[in-house]
Design a protein around this motif. Structure first.
Motif, PDB file in Angstrom:
ATOM      1  N   THR A 232       1.026  -2.704 -13.433  1.00  0.00           N
ATOM      2  CA  THR A 232      -0.425  -2.675 -13.277  1.00  0.00           C
ATOM      3  C   THR A 232      -0.845  -1.469 -12.443  1.00  0.00           C
ATOM      4  OG1 THR A 232      -0.352  -4.049 -11.276  1.00  0.00           O
ATOM      5  CG2 THR A 232      -0.460  -5.188 -13.416  1.00  0.00           C
ATOM      6  N   GLY A 233      -2.134  -1.274 -12.346  1.00  0.00           N
ATOM      7  CA  GLY A 233      -2.647  -0.185 -11.530  1.00  0.00           C
ATOM      8  C   GLY A 233      -2.251  -0.331 -10.076  1.00  0.00           C
ATOM      9  N   GLN A 234      -2.231  -1.560  -9.569  1.00  0.00           N
ATOM     10  CA  GLN A 234      -1.822  -1.773  -8.182  1.00  0.00           C
ATOM     11  C   GLN A 234      -0.352  -1.425  -7.980  1.00  0.00           C
ATOM     12  OE1 GLN A 234      -2.710  -5.648  -6.645  1.00  0.00           O
ATOM     13  NE2 GLN A 234      -1.696  -5.286  -4.690  1.00  0.00           N
ATOM     14  N   HIS A 235       0.476  -1.752  -8.969  1.00  0.00           N
ATOM     15  CA  HIS A 235       1.887  -1.385  -8.870  1.00  0.00           C
ATOM     16  C   HIS A 235       2.052   0.128  -8.768  1.00  0.00           C
ATOM     17  CE1 HIS A 235       3.111  -5.399 -10.949  1.00  0.00           C
ATOM     18  NE2 HIS A 235       3.123  -5.517  -9.622  1.00  0.00           N
ATOM     19  N   TRP A 236       1.283   0.863  -9.563  1.00  0.00           N
ATOM     20  CA  TRP A 236       1.381   2.323  -9.525  1.00  0.00           C
ATOM     21  C   TRP A 236       0.879   2.879  -8.202  1.00  0.00           C
ATOM     22  CZ3 TRP A 236       4.387   4.955 -12.535  1.00  0.00           C
ATOM     23  CH2 TRP A 236       4.665   4.499 -13.829  1.00  0.00           C
ATOM     24  N   LEU A 237      -0.175   2.290  -7.659  1.00  0.00           N
ATOM     25  CA  LEU A 237      -0.656   2.728  -6.344  1.00  0.00           C
ATOM     26  C   LEU A 237       0.375   2.462  -5.257  1.00  0.00           C
ATOM     27  CD1 LEU A 237      -4.415   1.621  -6.437  1.00  0.00           C
ATOM     28  CD2 LEU A 237      -3.511   3.954  -6.515  1.00  0.00           C
ATOM     29  N   GLN A 238       1.014   1.300  -5.321  1.00  0.00           N
ATOM     30  CA  GLN A 238       2.054   0.975  -4.345  1.00  0.00           C
ATOM     31  C   GLN A 238       3.234   1.935  -4.478  1.00  0.00           C
ATOM     32  OE1 GLN A 238       2.735  -3.108  -5.411  1.00  0.00           O
ATOM     33  NE2 GLN A 238       1.144  -3.892  -4.050  1.00  0.00           N
ATOM     34  N   LEU A 239       3.596   2.247  -5.722  1.00  0.00           N
ATOM     35  CA  LEU A 239       4.687   3.197  -5.934  1.00  0.00           C
ATOM     36  C   LEU A 239       4.325   4.582  -5.407  1.00  0.00           C
ATOM     37  CD1 LEU A 239       7.449   3.873  -7.177  1.00  0.00           C
ATOM     38  CD2 LEU A 239       6.263   4.301  -9.347  1.00  0.00           C
ATOM     39  N   ALA A 240       3.090   5.002  -5.621  1.00  0.00           N
ATOM     40  CA  ALA A 240       2.653   6.312  -5.134  1.00  0.00           C
ATOM     41  C   ALA A 240       2.680   6.367  -3.610  1.00  0.00           C
ATOM     42  CB  ALA A 240       1.250   6.624  -5.659  1.00  0.00           C
ATOM     43  N   CYS A 241       2.249   5.296  -2.963  1.00  0.00           N
ATOM     44  CA  CYS A 241       2.223   5.260  -1.497  1.00  0.00           C
ATOM     45  C   CYS A 241       3.641   5.292  -0.931  1.00  0.00           C
ATOM     46  CB  CYS A 241       1.482   4.011  -1.026  1.00  0.00           C
ATOM     47  SG  CYS A 241       1.302   3.887   0.773  1.00  0.00           S
ATOM     48  N   ALA A 242       4.518   4.450  -1.488  1.00  0.00           N
ATOM     49  CA  ALA A 242       5.899   4.422  -1.002  1.00  0.00           C
ATOM     50  C   ALA A 242       6.626   5.730  -1.305  1.00  0.00           C
ATOM     51  CB  ALA A 242       6.650   3.248  -1.630  1.00  0.00           C
ATOM     52  N   THR A 243       6.329   6.342  -2.453  1.00  0.00           N
ATOM     53  CA  THR A 243       6.949   7.622  -2.802  1.00  0.00           C
ATOM     54  C   THR A 243       6.497   8.722  -1.852  1.00  0.00           C
ATOM     55  OG1 THR A 243       7.096   6.987  -5.132  1.00  0.00           O
ATOM     56  CG2 THR A 243       7.216   9.338  -4.624  1.00  0.00           C
ATOM     57  N   ALA A 244       5.208   8.726  -1.514  1.00  0.00           N
ATOM     58  CA  ALA A 244       4.718   9.726  -0.570  1.00  0.00           C
ATOM     59  C   ALA A 244       5.400   9.581   0.787  1.00  0.00           C
ATOM     60  CB  ALA A 244       3.202   9.591  -0.418  1.00  0.00           C
ATOM     61  N   LEU A 245       5.646   8.329   1.206  1.00  0.00           N
ATOM     62  CA  LEU A 245       6.239   8.079   2.514  1.00  0.00           C
ATOM     63  C   LEU A 245       7.725   8.409   2.548  1.00  0.00           C
ATOM     64  CD1 LEU A 245       5.925   6.944   5.398  1.00  0.00           C
ATOM     65  CD2 LEU A 245       6.405   4.674   4.442  1.00  0.00           C
ATOM     66  N   TRP A 246       8.446   8.069   1.483  1.00  0.00           N
ATOM     67  CA  TRP A 246       9.902   8.165   1.498  1.00  0.00           C
ATOM     68  C   TRP A 246      10.462   9.341   0.690  1.00  0.00           C
ATOM     69  CZ3 TRP A 246      13.115   5.893   4.706  1.00  0.00           C
ATOM     70  CH2 TRP A 246      12.665   4.761   5.392  1.00  0.00           C
ATOM     71  N   VAL A 247       9.620  10.008  -0.104  1.00  0.00           N
ATOM     72  CA  VAL A 247      10.114  11.123  -0.911  1.00  0.00           C
ATOM     73  C   VAL A 247       9.350  12.411  -0.599  1.00  0.00           C
ATOM     74  CG1 VAL A 247      10.497  11.997  -3.242  1.00  0.00           C
ATOM     75  CG2 VAL A 247      10.844   9.566  -2.757  1.00  0.00           C
ATOM     76  N   LEU A 248       8.025  12.383  -0.735  1.00  0.00           N
ATOM     77  CA  LEU A 248       7.252  13.622  -0.612  1.00  0.00           C
ATOM     78  C   LEU A 248       7.230  14.162   0.813  1.00  0.00           C
ATOM     79  CD1 LEU A 248       4.244  12.845  -2.983  1.00  0.00           C
ATOM     80  CD2 LEU A 248       6.415  14.001  -3.481  1.00  0.00           C
ATOM     81  N   VAL A 249       6.988  13.287   1.797  1.00  0.00           N
ATOM     82  CA  VAL A 249       6.963  13.760   3.185  1.00  0.00           C
ATOM     83  C   VAL A 249       8.331  14.280   3.631  1.00  0.00           C
ATOM     84  CG1 VAL A 249       6.610  13.048   5.578  1.00  0.00           C
ATOM     85  CG2 VAL A 249       4.994  12.326   3.820  1.00  0.00           C
ATOM     86  N   PRO A 250       9.433  13.534   3.414  1.00  0.00           N
ATOM     87  CA  PRO A 250      10.746  14.110   3.754  1.00  0.00           C
ATOM     88  C   PRO A 250      11.068  15.379   2.978  1.00  0.00           C
ATOM     89  CG  PRO A 250      10.922  11.741   3.449  1.00  0.00           C
ATOM     90  CD  PRO A 250       9.560  12.136   2.975  1.00  0.00           C
TER      91      PRO A 250
END
Length: 264
Positions: A232-250
């Protein structure tokens, strides 16, 4: 020849050959060669392939669901665990193998070097998944020849896309830890320990547990293994948030460190 002629004579200088910049394709080939140019990289890839073959064989022999998608899912599990270490080896090669002076002398633009490392890591993930798919069909074919009945021979793209995207994220995360530390053993330990410690902490702290899908990459990627199109859209938002925290920032921190690290 008179003295005046000798004085007025202009020295002739042979034109120098133009030094062409290193093409990005050449950088990709160099970084790809580094994947198998060391015993650690070669054996890691061999172990990952053998583990994938073993998982596929065990799923054909003992798992009751006779579909190629189910076999592929089981054969993927060892890849998601081992293959990201290859990205760490690629990210730390200049410091762990003492090749930094050579690399940056031939290509002083470090941004192109780190871009080639990231692209090669992602391509390695795609290649190893294709190899896993070949072994999946081989194991299923052997099972069919042995008398097993199969419900379907087509890979469900929804089932395939989830593990593929998850592996790409893991490859980038592993690259990020390698670029931050520029040390292979430390980066490997950090990659395996830090996310698991965070997942454990999230599970024990109620405030974090209620927001685990937003803050924990393991929780955010869990719906992908069911069916990517059903997210769902919420799943994608959650994935984007977690990806930004654990992938993009590092990854941003790692690229910054790689561009400015002193080569000794």
């Amino acid at each position: 020849m008179t003295t005046e002629t000798l004085v007025n004579a202009q020295p002739t200088v042979a034109p120098s050959r133009a030094i062409l910049p290193t093409g990005f394709g050449r950088l990709l080939l160099v970084e790809a060669r580094k994947l198998v140019n060391t015993r650690a990289g070669r054996w890691l890839l061999v172990i990952a392939v053998l583990a994938s073959i073993g998982a596929a064989a065990l799923s054909v022999a003992y798992f009751p669901e006779r579909t190629v998608s189910a076999v592929f899912f089981f054969s993927f599990l060892p890849l998601g665990l081992l293959v990201p270490v290859v990205a760490i080896l690629t990210a730390t090669a200049e410091w762990s193998q003492r090749t930094g002076l050579t690399t940056f002398a031939l290509e002083p633009r470090r941004g192109r070097v780190v871009a080639a490392k990231l692209v090669v890591s992602l391509l390695a993930g795609v290649a190893i998944m294709l190899v896993s798919g070949v072994f999946t069909y081989a194991a299923a074919g052997i099972g069919a020849l042995a008398g097993q009945s199969w419900d379907g021979w087509a890979l469900d793209l929804g089932v395939l896309a989830g593990p593929a995207l998850n592996l790409m994220l893991l490859m980038l995360q592993a690259s990020a830890f390698g670029l931050i530390l520029l040390n292979t053993p430390s980066a490997v330990v950090l990659y395996f320990v830090l996310p698991q410690v965070w997942t454990t902490v999230v599970g024990f702290v109620p405030w974090l547990a209620s927001r685990a899908a937003w803050l924990d990459l393991n929780a955010a990627t869990e719906p992908m293994f069911t069916s990517l199109p059903d997210m769902t859209g919420q799943h994608w938002l959650q994935l984007a948030c977690a990806t930004a925290l654990w992938v993009l920032v590092p990854l941003a921190a790692g690229v910054w460190r790689f561009l400015r690290a002193e080569v000794k």
